[in-house]
Design a protein around this motif. Structure first.
Motif, PDB file in Angstrom:
ATOM      1  N   GLY A 138       0.816  -1.218   0.000  1.00 54.22           N
ATOM      2  CA  GLY A 138       0.000   0.000   0.000  1.00 54.22           C
ATOM      3  C   GLY A 138       0.837   1.250   0.000  1.00 54.22           C
ATOM      4  N   LEU A 139       2.157   1.119  -0.207  1.00 53.80           N
ATOM      5  CA  LEU A 139       3.053   2.264  -0.267  1.00 53.80           C
ATOM      6  C   LEU A 139       3.235   2.707  -1.713  1.00 53.80           C
ATOM      7  N   GLY A 140       3.471   3.993  -1.892  1.00 49.97           N
ATOM      8  CA  GLY A 140       3.712   4.498  -3.234  1.00 49.97           C
ATOM      9  C   GLY A 140       2.487   4.477  -4.117  1.00 49.97           C
ATOM     10  N   LEU A 141       1.355   4.930  -3.585  1.00 51.17           N
ATOM     11  CA  LEU A 141       0.140   4.994  -4.396  1.00 51.17           C
ATOM     12  C   LEU A 141       0.246   6.055  -5.480  1.00 51.17           C
ATOM     13  N   ALA A 142       1.098   7.041  -5.261  1.00 50.76           N
ATOM     14  CA  ALA A 142       1.379   8.069  -6.266  1.00 50.76           C
ATOM     15  C   ALA A 142       2.866   8.015  -6.597  1.00 50.76           C
ATOM     16  N   THR A 143       3.261   8.704  -7.654  1.00 56.07           N
ATOM     17  CA  THR A 143       4.669   8.769  -8.015  1.00 56.07           C
ATOM     18  C   THR A 143       5.127  10.220  -8.076  1.00 56.07           C
ATOM     19  N   CYS A 144       6.440  10.390  -7.998  1.00 59.25           N
ATOM     20  CA  CYS A 144       7.054  11.713  -8.066  1.00 59.25           C
ATOM     21  C   CYS A 144       8.238  11.636  -9.013  1.00 59.25           C
ATOM     22  N   THR A 145       8.532  12.710  -9.707  1.00 56.55           N
ATOM     23  CA  THR A 145       9.655  12.736 -10.627  1.00 56.55           C
ATOM     24  C   THR A 145      10.805  13.553 -10.045  1.00 56.55           C
ATOM     25  N   ALA A 146      11.989  13.315 -10.577  1.00 59.14           N
ATOM     26  CA  ALA A 146      13.149  14.083 -10.140  1.00 59.14           C
ATOM     27  C   ALA A 146      12.967  15.562 -10.447  1.00 59.14           C
ATOM     28  N   GLN A 147      12.319  15.865 -11.567  1.00 53.38           N
ATOM     29  CA  GLN A 147      12.095  17.263 -11.935  1.00 53.38           C
ATOM     30  C   GLN A 147      11.206  17.971 -10.922  1.00 53.38           C
ATOM     31  N   GLN A 148      10.182  17.287 -10.430  1.00 50.00           N
ATOM     32  CA  GLN A 148       9.310  17.877  -9.416  1.00 50.00           C
ATOM     33  C   GLN A 148      10.075  18.166  -8.129  1.00 50.00           C
ATOM     34  N   LEU A 149      10.911  17.226  -7.717  1.00 53.70           N
ATOM     35  CA  LEU A 149      11.677  17.414  -6.492  1.00 53.70           C
ATOM     36  C   LEU A 149      12.691  18.533  -6.640  1.00 53.70           C
ATOM     37  N   GLU A 150      13.350  18.584  -7.772  1.00 50.26           N
ATOM     38  CA  GLU A 150      14.372  19.610  -7.983  1.00 50.26           C
ATOM     39  C   GLU A 150      13.789  21.008  -8.008  1.00 50.26           C
ATOM     40  N   SER A 151      12.555  21.123  -8.521  1.00 52.10           N
ATOM     41  CA  SER A 151      11.954  22.446  -8.643  1.00 52.10           C
ATOM     42  C   SER A 151      11.180  22.870  -7.404  1.00 52.10           C
ATOM     43  N   SER A 152      10.537  21.909  -6.714  1.00 43.69           N
ATOM     44  CA  SER A 152       9.643  22.280  -5.616  1.00 43.69           C
ATOM     45  C   SER A 152       9.856  21.490  -4.343  1.00 43.69           C
ATOM     46  N   GLY A 153      10.833  20.592  -4.312  1.00 47.78           N
ATOM     47  CA  GLY A 153      11.015  19.775  -3.125  1.00 47.78           C
ATOM     48  C   GLY A 153       9.872  18.788  -2.960  1.00 47.78           C
ATOM     49  N   THR A 154       9.768  18.201  -1.758  1.00 45.18           N
ATOM     50  CA  THR A 154       8.697  17.234  -1.529  1.00 45.18           C
ATOM     51  C   THR A 154       7.323  17.882  -1.596  1.00 45.18           C
ATOM     52  N   GLY A 155       7.256  19.209  -1.407  1.00 43.33           N
ATOM     53  CA  GLY A 155       5.973  19.898  -1.518  1.00 43.33           C
ATOM     54  C   GLY A 155       5.403  19.861  -2.917  1.00 43.33           C
ATOM     55  N   GLY A 156       6.241  19.576  -3.910  1.00 47.53           N
ATOM     56  CA  GLY A 156       5.761  19.468  -5.279  1.00 47.53           C
ATOM     57  C   GLY A 156       5.272  18.087  -5.633  1.00 47.53           C
ATOM     58  N   CYS A 157       5.335  17.155  -4.692  1.00 46.49           N
ATOM     59  CA  CYS A 157       4.913  15.772  -4.928  1.00 46.49           C
ATOM     60  C   CYS A 157       3.741  15.417  -4.026  1.00 46.49           C
ATOM     61  N   SER A 158       2.970  14.442  -4.443  1.00 44.80           N
ATOM     62  CA  SER A 158       1.889  13.943  -3.588  1.00 44.80           C
ATOM     63  C   SER A 158       2.476  13.278  -2.353  1.00 44.80           C
ATOM     64  N   PRO A 159       1.919  13.531  -1.168  1.00 43.98           N
ATOM     65  CA  PRO A 159       2.391  12.815   0.027  1.00 43.98           C
ATOM     66  C   PRO A 159       2.193  11.310  -0.095  1.00 43.98           C
ATOM     67  N   ASN A 160       1.311  10.892  -1.003  1.00 49.15           N
ATOM     68  CA  ASN A 160       1.065   9.459  -1.209  1.00 49.15           C
ATOM     69  C   ASN A 160       2.189   8.783  -1.977  1.00 49.15           C
ATOM     70  N   ALA A 161       3.227   9.543  -2.359  1.00 53.83           N
ATOM     71  CA  ALA A 161       4.402   8.957  -3.007  1.00 53.83           C
ATOM     72  C   ALA A 161       5.494   8.622  -2.007  1.00 53.83           C
ATOM     73  N   VAL A 162       5.392   9.116  -0.773  1.00 56.47           N
ATOM     74  CA  VAL A 162       6.425   8.895   0.243  1.00 56.47           C
ATOM     75  C   VAL A 162       6.410   7.435   0.695  1.00 56.47           C
ATOM     76  N   MET A 163       7.598   6.823   0.760  1.00 51.92           N
ATOM     77  CA  MET A 163       7.718   5.427   1.180  1.00 51.92           C
ATOM     78  C   MET A 163       8.542   5.268   2.456  1.00 51.92           C
ATOM     79  N   GLY A 164       9.177   6.349   2.911  1.00 54.64           N
ATOM     80  CA  GLY A 164       9.941   6.252   4.147  1.00 54.64           C
ATOM     81  C   GLY A 164      10.805   7.467   4.370  1.00 54.64           C
ATOM     82  N   TYR A 165      11.414   7.498   5.561  1.00 50.39           N
ATOM     83  CA  TYR A 165      12.256   8.621   5.964  1.00 50.39           C
ATOM     84  C   TYR A 165      13.533   8.098   6.599  1.00 50.39           C
ATOM     85  N   GLY A 166      14.535   8.960   6.656  1.00 53.60           N
ATOM     86  CA  GLY A 166      15.781   8.558   7.290  1.00 53.60           C
ATOM     87  C   GLY A 166      16.708   9.733   7.504  1.00 53.60           C
TER      88      GLY A 166
END
Length: 276
Positions: free
Chosen positions: A89-117
């Motif tokens: 049930g992890l990774g229901l959405a996806t994020c691209t490198a371009q989204q992260l580079e331009s807007s950080g995690t705020g530019g991606c759906s929180p449903n794309a997060v699979m973990g932290y460290g």
């Protein structure tokens, strides 16, 4: 950019590798040909057969012949067979490198997060060792060649604002392993004439611990915790086996292995894990 800022930028790049201070169930060490040693740790949170869980894993590197180990260039982390990652049930959405580079995690759906460290890196400047730590976010990326792809993202806010992204890919592995997380580690310069940054410790999770997903129901948006990795009902012989191979800039390699002992079966159902 100041010298401190450049060190932070380099540390942030290397930090996004998939464990400092892990309260792991097991830890093992192997020595590289050039003297660098690696320790690998892993645990399930919670530990219960047939239930959903978060994988908490870590590694640490050291070189008794040097003040810091050589720069890391690659990691192959093999994980156990019969882990229900595809059904997590992890990774229901996806994020691209371009989204992260331009807007950080705020530019991606929180449903794309699979973990932290978090990771700790070091660099030797003259006779002084400079240490930096950086938070890590692991996100689901669009599949690559039919394989599950990941993005490792680190963002530094002080002393400078930096965003660094690089990919990982899940590949098959031979028994007793169920798959391999393959990560190529970029070499990042720090100061002119100074060595590349070295990874010392890294710890990360893959699973619902600390992760919140959101679902739209009518006019309301509800937050919930994803289900997590499904452990099998039976424990494999020798426990859940993990292995890692680390490659370094000087051409040397280190191998490390660990196993999570068989946890108890059963336990009360946590209704917060299930919304579907």
């Amino acid at each position: 950019m100041t010298r401190t800022s450049k060190v932070w930028l380099a540390a942030t790049v290397q930090a996004v590798l998939l464990c400092a201070c892990l309260p792991s169930s097991a830890m093992a060490t192997a020595t590289a040909t050039a003297g660098t040693s690696a320790k690998l740790g892993a645990t399930f949170i919670p530990e219960s057969l047939g239930r959903r869980t978060t994988l908490d894993f870590s590694f640490s590197l050291s070189d008794p012949a040097a003040q810091v180990p050589p720069p890391l260039t690659e990691i192959e982390l093999r994980y156990p067979n019969n882990l229900g990652i595809a059904l997590s049930g992890l990774g229901l959405a996806t994020c691209t490198a371009q989204q992260l580079e331009s807007s950080g995690t705020g530019g991606c759906s929180p449903n794309a997060v699979m973990g932290y460290g978090e990771a700790l890196t070091e660099i030797l400047l003259g006779t002084t060792i400079v240490s930096e730590s950086a938070p890590i976010t692991i996100l689901r990326a669009p599949d690559k060649g039919g394989r599950l792809a990941l993005l490792f993202y680190a963002e530094g806010t002080a002393p400078v604002d930096t965003r660094v992204v690089f990919p990982g890919l899940l590949l098959p592995a031979s028994s007793p392993f169920g798959g391999t997380v393959n990560i190529g580690v970029p070499l990042v310069p720090t100061l002119p004439g100074a060595p590349y940054i070295s990874v010392i410790h890294l710890r990360s999770t893959i699973g619902p611990k600390g992760v919140t997903y959101y679902e739209r129901l009518g006019n309301a948006t509800l937050g919930y915790r994803p289900k997590g990795i499904l452990l099998p009902n039976a424990c494999p012989a020798g426990g859940f086996q993990f292995s890692a191979r680390f490659g370094f800039l000087d051409g040397s390699h280190a191998l490390a292995h660990t196993a999570i002992p068989c946890p108890a079966a059963g336990g009360a159902v946590d209704v917060r894990d299930r919304r579907r």
